[in-house]
Motif scaffolding. Structure first.
Motif, short mmCIF file in Angstrom:
data_model
loop_
_atom_site.label_atom_id
_atom_site.label_comp_id
_atom_site.label_asym_id
_atom_site.label_seq_id
_atom_site.Cartn_x
_atom_site.Cartn_y
_atom_site.Cartn_z
N ASP A 71 49.64 11.30 45.22
CA ASP A 71 48.49 11.30 46.15
C ASP A 71 47.78 12.64 46.13
O ASP A 71 46.54 12.71 46.16
N ALA A 72 48.55 13.72 46.05
CA ALA A 72 47.94 15.06 46.02
C ALA A 72 47.17 15.27 44.72
O ALA A 72 46.07 15.84 44.72
N ILE A 73 47.73 14.83 43.61
CA ILE A 73 47.04 14.97 42.31
C ILE A 73 45.72 14.21 42.34
O ILE A 73 44.68 14.70 41.87
N ILE A 74 45.75 13.01 42.89
CA ILE A 74 44.52 12.20 42.94
C ILE A 74 43.46 12.90 43.77
O ILE A 74 42.27 12.93 43.42
N ALA A 75 43.91 13.46 44.86
CA ALA A 75 42.94 14.07 45.77
C ALA A 75 42.32 15.34 45.20
O ALA A 75 41.13 15.63 45.45
N ALA A 100 51.24 14.37 33.85
CA ALA A 100 52.18 14.24 34.96
C ALA A 100 52.34 12.78 35.37
O ALA A 100 53.45 12.30 35.64
N PHE A 101 51.22 12.06 35.42
CA PHE A 101 51.31 10.64 35.76
C PHE A 101 52.17 9.89 34.75
O PHE A 101 53.00 9.05 35.12
N LEU A 102 51.99 10.20 33.46
CA LEU A 102 52.76 9.51 32.44
C LEU A 102 54.25 9.82 32.56
O LEU A 102 55.10 8.96 32.31
N LEU A 103 54.55 11.06 32.95
CA LEU A 103 55.97 11.41 33.13
C LEU A 103 56.56 10.69 34.34
O LEU A 103 57.75 10.35 34.35
N TRP A 104 55.73 10.46 35.37
CA TRP A 104 56.26 9.66 36.50
C TRP A 104 56.59 8.24 36.03
O TRP A 104 57.57 7.65 36.46
#
Length: 2004
Positions: free
Chosen positions: A97-101, A117-121
């Motif tokens: 959520d913080a990355i998106i914001a 980072a998203f891909l690693l999640w």
């Protein structure tokens, strides 16, 4: 960095991590993030505790406001994610959520790291959290933040695959993104959609997304989807899988290799579309749609619409689970609905529910399956298709597995209907084929025995289906499970099964091997492509936006391919090499240094260095030397790409010197034209530069030559595609205009075969013609003109929307370049092998065709079948519009359903729509081209049928459609359909004439002349058509065929025509060679015809028309002379030498299969059957015999029979082979009226049958079905001699056809409408009984049919039936009574007399006693076993129940028993219902056994409800109607259930529950009228059912039915009871009868039913005086009015003459009401239309009742006219004629004594006699009894004494007849016309209420004698007043009328206007209650209405008759 900063950083390192990361100084935070990243990189254990400490910190660090710090924070996060394991995913939501914001709108590197980072999640197995955060991201208002979010979803999907990243949520997001305002977002959305298609397939994506998408977006995506190919595979794995791989690597190498191989062969992921969509709740909208009311509607259309709404709602892909039990119960009933449309809709609804609910529907599927399997007996295609689709859907969706439904399958395959058995097995085959191996291994043990049993079935379809099941099992699990079962099979079946298994396995192997190799190659190619290009953005998926591949990537496929080639053997290698390898056309980047290094051995270093020089002369010299070096190269192919790259780099396309430019282009042109394979990458590298050089006049020539060389090397299609974009986007307009000019020359050189014409035309329209530069527009016009030269006028359709000025310029250009077609061959050829693939979308005629399948929506197809003609017309117009929008060029894809819908419109009732449809079909044919033939699915046959319309305009439209069709497809493809139409008489003479003319016009254009030859025979046959226009048109067509095919070919193809037709053809076409090689008979016919044509044909007389004898007619009409000519005689002589029969090509079995005849029942031969007989006759019989037999002259037919008769003894074998043809010909003769020919046939047939008997030949089933029905039906011929011969013939048939099989044909004759036929059949049955014994199968059980004929009116039939039964009595003795069925007393009496006479006759002839022979047979059976009995037919030991005729239509069949009893045995007993409501639900299910528990609870509640303190009664009253309705439905079900062999327990419970319900008056009153109607009808029907006494406890059930009926009449609402019973007086619908009784007709059963209804009405009418104020008189009068109006006056008159009981009962009820209410009855006519014209019949009856009742002083005191108004003054009248009075008194006394002598009417007679003694005490009644016995006289004395006692006590017998007369006297007066109401006596009609009331109705059905249906304890109500009325009633009425006439000045009143009845209308006059004067003066009755009574009254008045 300053010292302070260093110090600060040093101090900060001592702080905790959270404080450092949140420090106010950005440098501290930055440093902390760097340290944190380094620390995380150093951690090797994913379970390290420090990682848990770091996890919560990142949600704030990644949101840092400082961009560099934020970037370092993301680095730290990436390090953390790499070090952690899946446990870290707990922090994913907050961090995402913080990355998106904060991160997606930052710097490019920040965005890139955020995406990583998203891909690693996702790698850490937090894909769900990732997608949830993406849902928020795509809703960002800033488009810049949305694109990275889409890109990261794209990357995650492409790297991890759809198994890790669920596509469902992505699909939801995409539907909103397609309408995003930002172009980049939309482009990325498209790319993500394409990637989804790679993973889950195109169809699921289309189905989910395309519904909500704009049309333009659909088009764009469709174009992109065409480029999506290959199977996607994940390139990255989640963390847990990575750990598994590491563990596997630690294992030995062998294990590793195996795993690797398994991974390679892993199947691609299949994702079910069902899992991608959200469930939809359909129960709520179903409630709102009125479904529950609709399914209960009486109109079938309302029920169908209600179920259609459910079908529509259930058609959604996924249905939300819910309680569907009630819905399924309703559907279960509707599947068996009598209306087919409702049944089909319900079946489809079940299928949709199964698809949408899947496993949630499994329970309901088990309940519905037996009903669906039972419904398979329907033969309608719509029903069969719906059932098969539903059953398949239930299995495919997992609702049903074969393991669960074994019992249902067993029941179905034992069903008596073969269709159910075969289709059930076909469904099992489908289920096995779609199941996995494990499932089949479990179930094969149960199903193999079922199939083995079905292999012995008598129906071929069932056996074949059983073989299919076994084949499917063997395919799945191998032959081993079948081995033990196969041992039981014979060799033939074993061979067939092994062949089927072998053929299927071979097919599977042959179809499975090659694609496997191809798919492997395709997969490897895809892997290479996927690995070579790492797409980082979604938009890169779109065409033209793919990134340039890296140089290293191009090198990777080399070794991979070589290693694979080494591993494969030669065969596989050749296959792999044959597979097309997609060439990579995008050039990768390559540095100049690398190019120079690789060209060291080819080009000198000095040359390259000079090319780099800044001095143009050096560059010119260098390029010249390079040109020479290139020309000297021997292996130019290897270095061609490097050389092109070198020239593009140095001197490059920016070279300013013209000479150098020209040299460079020449070198490139040389390379392109010299190498064997010029890479497309080289073209891409050069094309931009070359196109710019085309614009320069100095280099234009060289550049154009170079482009032409490129076209020769790679094809113009590729070059054009690349040039479109370059020219369109280039800023220099010269590039566009000159480039188009070059395209003109290229099209002229290469043609259009390699071009994508649609792209070329679109480019011309959108770019060239829209240009502002005139040069560009002119060049474009020239290009389009050049295209016209190759394509033709069709190109104009693509340019219809161009400006008019340009259109005129284009037209001028078209004229300069006219269409040349095949003549325009290309000047240059393309060397590239795969160049053709670039034009894949182009069709054979060049122009592209558009795929319109997306526009043919289900809504459009549904509207084409809409009931509203306007909607249908709009849909047809919509189809035309679709074709127009596609420029009248369409592909056949997806048009099959459209043609199916259009086919239905060709049969539309609206002729305008049919014509519009024809126009549309023509347009589709023109637009589709040659593909129309395969796509149209035979619609051409339906189009041709429209030629049969009698409207000229319709036929013209059809011919126009045919013109369009023939221009699209070749005529030879249409010929098969045309042949059928030409032979179809329904086409009409005008239609066939138009078709012949049309063919004559187009036949010359046929491609292959031999294809026209099939038209010869139908044309030749049409030369004998009765229409001269048809004959003329056919002759014209044959002349055209003759021109194109030649005489020899035509003559050869006409040789096998029948001789007469051949003669006409020879004469008309003047064929000189047609006689050669033909028989002399043809010459004979031809010669005779030519002779006849010269003579006057008007003298020729035609014989009687032969049935179907067209040849005979044709020859006769053309004047064949009666006397043969010399030529004819000689030809006949030559025929005698030929064989009479030709059995060379005879196939008797095939003929029998072809001739479809209805078994047992005779039907007139149809036209097509006659035509087939004609063909067979001429084919297999000698020509002269055929011509004689098929002649309209009966004398010639007799000659033919004589020829057969002579040849019969010597041609036995041939006769056997052709027997079916002869029998069919004999049937034709039987159907004709010529007696001479018929007698000749009847003489020949016994001889024929003797020959068959001598050869021990038995008729086949088909031969018997052909001949026997006709023989039996015609055996009742009106000529006695013919009848005798036919009867003997039938008896002789027993020698050549099995008697048990012969009997059904004879028994069918008993149902004939011809009485003579029935008599003959009865006699023949008697003959068989006498000569073959009664033990022959079928004789005994059909004796009831013979016995029923003893009740016929025709005396001859009765006599014949009695004789036959007497013969049976002779054989059976008294046992015959067991087999004759239920007979009336009169019939039994007749039979008894005849049997006694037969016994006396046998005694006289000393033939023993009746039954002796049978007794002897039985003794022999007891002594010697059953051998003797078996020889005579069958063992006779049958029970009565066995011989009883059971009903199949209404009873519980075996299938029903199996369906309900078997599951009950399997299941455990369910617990009883909790309360009465649940019990009522159980009863409503309709299962006899299960409902008993429910009825127990209801009975208990009803017992409690009697208690006044109980509150249950109020609740029960609300449900009373439903309760009785359910019990009414249960009555037939329980009785049928008991009749099928079960206990009568359920019947007793049903009747007991109804009894308890109707004991409570409040409950009984709550039952609605409709329910009461159904209940009373059902009870009365079962009271009449003859099988009830034979049931278990049958007498008790009859008694219970009687008592229940009385209880209903006592307590039910009386108004409803009256209305229902009056309505039931009408004839009952035959379908309502429980079983068809062979011994009774429907009229007899209706009469018995009416008698019971009359008894019920009598019961109600008896107590009407005490209940008059409880009933609604208005409604009762309305029902009486309706009954009378429906009958009408004519029917009332007829019934009155026939003494009709229902009509008398209605009049009695009306009389009683008038008597009780008087004139006040007129106030209750509110529901009768008294003002209608003509006036209702009931008004006349009311007026007449009022008059006669008033005259007889019988009105109640409530009436307006009391009894005090009249005095009895008639007793003292003068006495005129004593003689006539004495004679009349004697007659009436004789009638009274006759009544007393009958036990049924003795009470009435005694009372009438008593009244006579009171009125005339002086009359000595015993003087009339002088001849009577003493006992009879004593009986009368005692009876009179008893009557006197009763009269003194005030008791009146219930049998007292009423004295009020009906409207009319028995004999009309000679002075007046007969009454319009009826012609029976007045007394016998209206004065019958007391007579009816006298009947005792306490028992509706006798209990002692089961043969009596309408027995009553006191009096039979079918004996009403047989005389004109009782004597006392007549006397009293006459006295009162005379008194009224004398006392009220009768003559004066008579002159007033009186109400008169004329026809059905009551005219004029005033009513009794309207005129005050009529209250004091009694007006006389209308003479025309009461003529007989009026005449007697007039005689009284005049004194001519003395009252007795």
């Amino acid at each position: 960095m300053s010292t302070e900063d260093e110090k600060l950083l040093k101090e900060a390192k001592k702080l905790p991590w959270d404080e450092r990361l949140q420090h106010k100084n950005w440098k501290v935070r930055n440093d902390a993030n760097i340290d944190l990243a380094a620390l995380c990189d150093s951690i090797t254990d994913p379970k390290d505790a420090r990682l848990r400490e770091f996890g919560p910190l990142f949600k704030k660090t990644v949101a840092d406001s400082n961009a560099p710090v934020q970037e370092k924070a993301l680095d730290a996060l990436l390090a953390f994610q790499r070090a952690a394991d899946a446990d870290a995913s707990r922090y994913a939501k907050e961090i995402c959520d913080a990355i998106i914001a904060k991160c997606l709108t930052g710097r490019p590197k920040t965005v890139e790291k955020a995406q990583a980072a998203f891909l690693l999640w996702v790698e850490l197995e937090a894909a769900d959290v990732f997608l949830e955060s993406m849902e928020k991201a795509v809703k960002n208002k800033v488009a810049k933040a949305v694109v990275p979010a889409i890109d990261v979803m794209f990357q995650a999907l492409s790297e991890f695959g759809a198994k890790v990243v669920p596509p469902k949520k992505i699909l939801k997001m995409l539907s909103e993104l397609f309408d995003h305002p930002d172009q980049n977002v939309r482009a990325s959305s498209k790319g993500l959609t394409l990637e989804l298609c790679r993973w889950i397939g195109k169809e699921p994506v289309k189905a989910i997304l395309f519904e909500k998408m704009r049309d333009t977006m659909k088009k764009e995506l469709e174009a992109e989807l065409a480029n999506v190919s290959g199977i996607a595979k994940p390139t990255r794995k989640i963390r847990s899988e990575q750990e598994k791989e590491l563990e596997e690597e630690a294992l030995p190498e062998t294990a590793g290799t195996n795993n690797a191989e398994e991974a390679v062969t892993e199947a691609p992921l299949e994702i079910d579309e069902y899992d991608l969509v959200d469930p939809v709740d359909i129960l709520t909208p179903l409630e709102k749609s009125g479904f529950w009311d609709g399914v209960k509607a009486t109109k079938w259309s309302e029920r169908r619409d209600a179920v259609a709404e459910l079908t529509k709602l259930a058609s959604t892909k996924k249905i939300a689970p819910g309680d569907f039990h009630e819905v399924c119960r309703t559907l279960k009933k509707l599947v068996t609905d009598v209306n087919l449309a409702v049944s089909v809709e319900a079946t489809q609804a079940i299928g949709n529910l199964a698809k949408g609910l899947r496993t949630h529907f499994s329970g309901n599927s088990r309940v519905l399956l037996p009903v669906l399997l039972e419904k398979l007996k329907e033969k309608k295609p719509t029903m069969t298709e719906a059932l098969s689709q539903t059953l398949q859907a239930m299995h495919k969706s997992g609702c049903i597995t074969l393991l669960d439904v074994i019992e249902d399958i067993r029941v179905a395959v034992k069903n008596k209907v073969p269709l159910i058995r075969s289709l059930t097995l076909n469904w099992v085959t489908f289920c096995i084929e779609t199941s996995n191996k494990a499932t089949v291994l479990k179930l094969h043990k149960d199903y193999v025995p079922i199939c083995m049993e079905c292999l012995n079935d008598g129906t071929p379809e069932v056996r074949d289906a059983s073989f299919s099941v076994l084949t499917a099992i063997a395919k799945m699990v191998g032959m081993k499970p079948l081995e033990r079962s196969l041992e039981k099979l014979d060799d033939v079946r074993k061979k067939k099964l092994s062949d089927m298994i072998g053929s299927t396995s071979d097919t599977a192997l042959s179809s499975g091997t090659v694609p496997a190799s191809n798919s492997a190659v395709g997969t490897s190619a895809c892997e290479v492509m996927d690995s070579s290009s790492m797409r980082r953005s979604a938009a890169s998926m779109l065409s033209g936006k793919r990134p340039v591949q890296a140089v290293a990537a191009t090198k990777k496929p080399g070794p991979a391919k070589s290693t694979t080639a080494k591993k494969t053997d030669g065969g596989q290698q050749s296959k792999a090499s044959a597979a097309p390898v997609i060439e990579d056309v995008e050039p990768a980047e390559m540095s100049l240094e690398e190019i120079e290094e690789r060209l060291n051995s080819v080009v000198k270093t000095e040359t390259i260095s000079q090319l780099k020089s800044t001095v143009w002369k050096e560059r010119l010299e260098a390029i010249s030397s390079l040109k020479q070096e290139v020309e000297n190269l021997t292996e130019l192919d290897k270095s061609s790409e490097l050389l092109i790259r070198l020239l593009c780099a140095v001197p490059g396309w920016s070279e300013k010197n013209v000479q150098v430019q020209q040299q460079v282009i020449e070198v490139i042109t040389y390379i392109a034209s010299s190498v064997n394979k010029f890479p497309k990458r080289c073209v891409v590298l050069c094309l931009l530069g070359i196109s710019e050089k085309v614009a320069d006049i100095k280099t234009r020539g060289h550049a154009m030559k170079c482009l032409t060389a490129f076209c020769e090397a790679v094809g113009p299609g590729f070059v054009f595609d690349r040039l479109y974009k370059i020219m369109k986007e280039h800023k220099n307009p010269k590039v566009l205009s000159e480039g188009i000019i070059w395209m003109v020359s290229a099209v002229e050189d290469f043609g259009i075969s390699n071009l994508k014409l649609k792209d070329t035309i679109d480019f011309c329209k959108d770019t060239g013609l829209q240009s502002s530069a005139a040069a560009t527009r002119n060049a474009t016009i020239k290009l389009i003109g050049m295209l016209h030269k190759f394509v033709g006028p069709d190109i104009k359709g693509f340019l219809s929307d161009v400006k008019p000025a340009l259109l005129s310029a284009l037209d001028a250009e078209y004229e300069k370049n006219p269409f040349e077609g095949a003549a325009s061959a290309p000047k240059r050829i393309v060397r590239a092998v795969d160049a053709v693939s670039s034009a894949s979308s182009a069709t054979s005629d060049g122009l592209p065709r558009e795929d319109i399948s997306a526009k043919i929506t289900p809504a459009l197809l549904k509207n084409l079948g809409s009931p509203d003609w306007k909607l249908r017309l709009e849909s047809i117009d919509a189809v035309n519009k679709i074709v127009e929008e596609a420029h009248k060029r369409i592909q056949p894809t997806g048009t099959v359903d459209l043609f199916t819908a259009l086919r239905a419109r060709l049969y539309d009732s609206n002729k305008n729509l049919v014509m519009a449809t024809l126009s549309t079909i023509g347009g589709l044919a023109s637009a589709m081209g040659p593909a129309i033939e395969k796509s149209s699915k035979g619609i051409l046959a339906d189009v041709l049928k429209c030629l049969g319309d009698n409207k000229k305009h319709m036929r013209e439209c059809t011919l126009t459609a045919l013109d369009s069709w023939v221009s699209a497809a070749q005529l030879d493809k249409m010929v098969p359909y045309i042949i059928v139409t030409l032979g179809d008489q329904k086409a009409g003479s005008e239609g066939r004439k138009d078709l012949f003319d049309w063919l004559s016009k187009h036949i010359s254009n046929i491609s292959d002349p031999s294809e026209a030859l099939p038209l010869l025979k139908p044309s030749a046959s049409s030369l004998m058509d009765k229409s001269s226009e048809v004959r003329k048109a056919a002759e014209s067509l044959m002349n055209e065929i003759l021109k194109i095919c030649g005489q020899d070919v035509v003559a050869k193809n006409l040789k096998d025509l029948p001789s007469p037709i051949l003669a006409i053809v020879a004469e008309r076409l003047k064929l000189s060679c047609i006689h050669e090689g033909f028989s002399d008979s043809v010459k004979m016919v031809t010669t005779s015809m030519s002779l006849a044509s010269k003579t006057s044909s008007k003298n020729s007389k035609h014989g009687p028309n032969d049935r179907g004898s067209n040849i005979g007619k044709a020859v006769a009409q053309r004047g064949v002379p009666a006397k043969p000519s010399v030529t004819m005689i000689s030809s006949q002589d030559s025929m005698q030498s030929q064989a009479l029969f030709n059995i060379k090509d005879s196939n008797k079995e095939e003929r029998e299969r072809r001739v479809l005849v209805r078994k047992f029942k005779f039907e007139e031969p149809r036209r097509e059957q006659i035509d087939e007989l004609k063909v067979d006759l001429f084919k297999h019989f000698r020509e002269d015999v055929s011509l004689r037999l098929w002649n309209s002259d009966f004398k010639r037919q007799i000659d033919g029979i004589e020829l057969l008769q002579k040849a019969l003894p010597s041609s036995g074998k041939e006769v056997l082979e052709l027997l079916d043809i002869l029998l069919r010909w004999f049937v034709l003769r039987f159907c004709e009226s010529n007696t001479t020919c018929l007698l000749k046939v009847l003489d020949f047939l016994p001889e024929l049958f003797d020959v068959l008997k001598d050869q021990s030949y038995m008729l086949t089933e088909a031969e018997a079905a052909i001949f026997l029905p006709c023989l039996v039906e015609k055996s009742g011929h009106n000529i006695e001699k013919v009848r005798e011969k036919m009867g003997e013939l039938i008896k002789q048939m027993a020698n050549i056809y099995s008697l048990p099989k012969l009997l059904p044909y004879v028994l069918e004759g008993l149902r004939s409408k011809n009485n003579r036929t029935r008599i003959e059949c009865v006699d023949i049955i008697g003959y068989f009984i006498d000569h073959h014994g009664t033990e022959v199968s079928g004789l005994l059980k059909n004796l009831p049919s013979v016995a029923a004929l003893t009740a016929e009116r025709d005396g001859e039939i009765r006599k014949a039936a009695l004789n036959t039964l007497a013969t049976a009595y002779k054989n059976l003795g008294d046992d015959v009574w067991r087999y004759v069925g239920k007979l009336s007393d009169a019939q039994r009496s007749m039979l008894d007399d005849r049997f006694k006479w037969k016994a006396r006759e046998m005694d006289k002839r000393r033939e023993g006693k009746p039954g002796d022979a049978r007794a002897a047979l039985r003794r022999s059976v007891r002594e010697n076993g059953s051998d003797i009995a078996e020889q005579s037919g069958e063992v006779v030991s049958r029970s009565i129940a066995g011989s009883m005729i059971t009903r199949e239509n209404f009873g519980y069949s075996d299938a029903y028993m199996d369906r309900h009893v078997v599951p009950r045995q399997m299941a455990t007993t369910p617990p009883g219902p909790a309360d009465w409501r649940e019990a009522l639900d159980i009863v409503a299910l309709g299962l006899p056994e299960q409902s008993v528990e429910g009825m127990k609870v209801i009975c208990h509640e009803l017992t409690q409800a009697v208690d006044p303190e109980s509150s249950v009664l109020d609740d029960l009253i609300k449900e009373a109607d439903r309760l009785v309705s359910c019990l009414t439905v249960m009555v037939p079900k329980t009785f049928n259930f008991s009749l099928s062999g079960a206990s009568s327990r359920s019947c007793k419970y049903v009747l007991n529950t109804l009894m308890q319900t109707f004991q409570i008056k409040r409950l009984a009153h709550a039952v609605k009228e409709g329910t009461l109607d159904n209940l009373i009808t059902e009870l009365l029907l079962w009271l009449l059912d003859e099988r009830v006494p034979l049931m278990d406890d049958g007498s008790q059930l009859l008694k219970a039915l009687n008592v229940l009926m009385l209880k209903i009449l006592d307590n039910a609402e009386r108004t409803s009871s009256f209305v229902v019973l009056i309505n039931l007086l009408r004839p009952l619908d035959p379908s309502r009868w429980p079983s068809p009784t062979p011994s009774e007709s429907v009229s007899v059963k209706n009469q018995k039913f009416s008698d019971l209804v009359v008894k019920c009405l009598i019961k109600l009418t008896k107590v009407l005086q005490s209940t008059i104020y409880e009933v609604d008189l208005d409604r009762i009068l309305q029902s009486i009015h309706t009954y009378l109006q429906e009958l009408g006056m004519e029917e009332i008159r007829r019934r009155a003459g026939a003494d009709d009981k229902p009509l008398r009962m209605v009049k009695t009820v009306l009389h009683e009401l008038v008597k009780l209410r008087g004139t006040a009855i007129k106030g209750h006519l509110s529901m009768v239309p008294i003002d209608a014209e003509p006036q209702p019949i009931i008004l006349a009856y009311i007026d007449l009742n009022l008059q006669t009742l008033a005259a007889a002083r019988m009105l109640t005191p409530s009436g307006t006219m009391g009894q005090t108004q009249w005095g009895d003054t008639t007793s003292n009248n003068p006495n005129p004629s004593a003689h006539s009075a004495d004679a009349q008194l004697k007659q009436e006394l004789a009638a009274v004594f006759k009544k007393i002598g009958d036990k049924q009417t003795c009470t009435i007679g005694l009372y009438e006699l008593y009244r006579i003694t009171q009125l005339y005490p002086k009359v000595d009644i015993f003087s009339q009894l002088q001849n009577a016995s003493e006992a009879f006289r004593t009986y009368i004395r005692d009876g009179l004494a008893q009557v006197e006692k009763n009269a003194a006590a005030g008791k009146t017998p219930s049998s007292l007849p009423l004295s009020t007369p009906p409207p009319i006297a028995p004999i009309p007066s000679p002075k007046f016309a007969p009454s319009p109401v009826h012609t029976k006596s007045i007394d016998s009609k209206i004065d019958s209420s007391e007579d009816y009331a006298s009947a005792d109705t306490d028992n509706f059905r006798g209990q002692g004698d089961t043969g009596s249906r309408l027995q009553s304890t006191d009096l039979q109500t079918d004996r009403y007043q047989s005389s004109a009325g009782t004597l006392d009633a007549l006397r009293e009425r006459m006295k009162s009328i005379q008194a009224a006439a004398v006392g009220a000045n009768f003559d004066g009143v008579q002159t007033r206007a009186l109400p008169s009845m004329n026809g059905n209308t009551l005219h004029g006059g005033t009513r009794l209650d309207d005129d005050a004067q009529t209250q004091n003066i009694i007006r006389p009755m209308d003479e025309r209405a009461l003529s007989g009574l009026q005449a007697r009254m007039e005689r009284l008045k005049s004194g001519s008759m003395e009252p007795l």
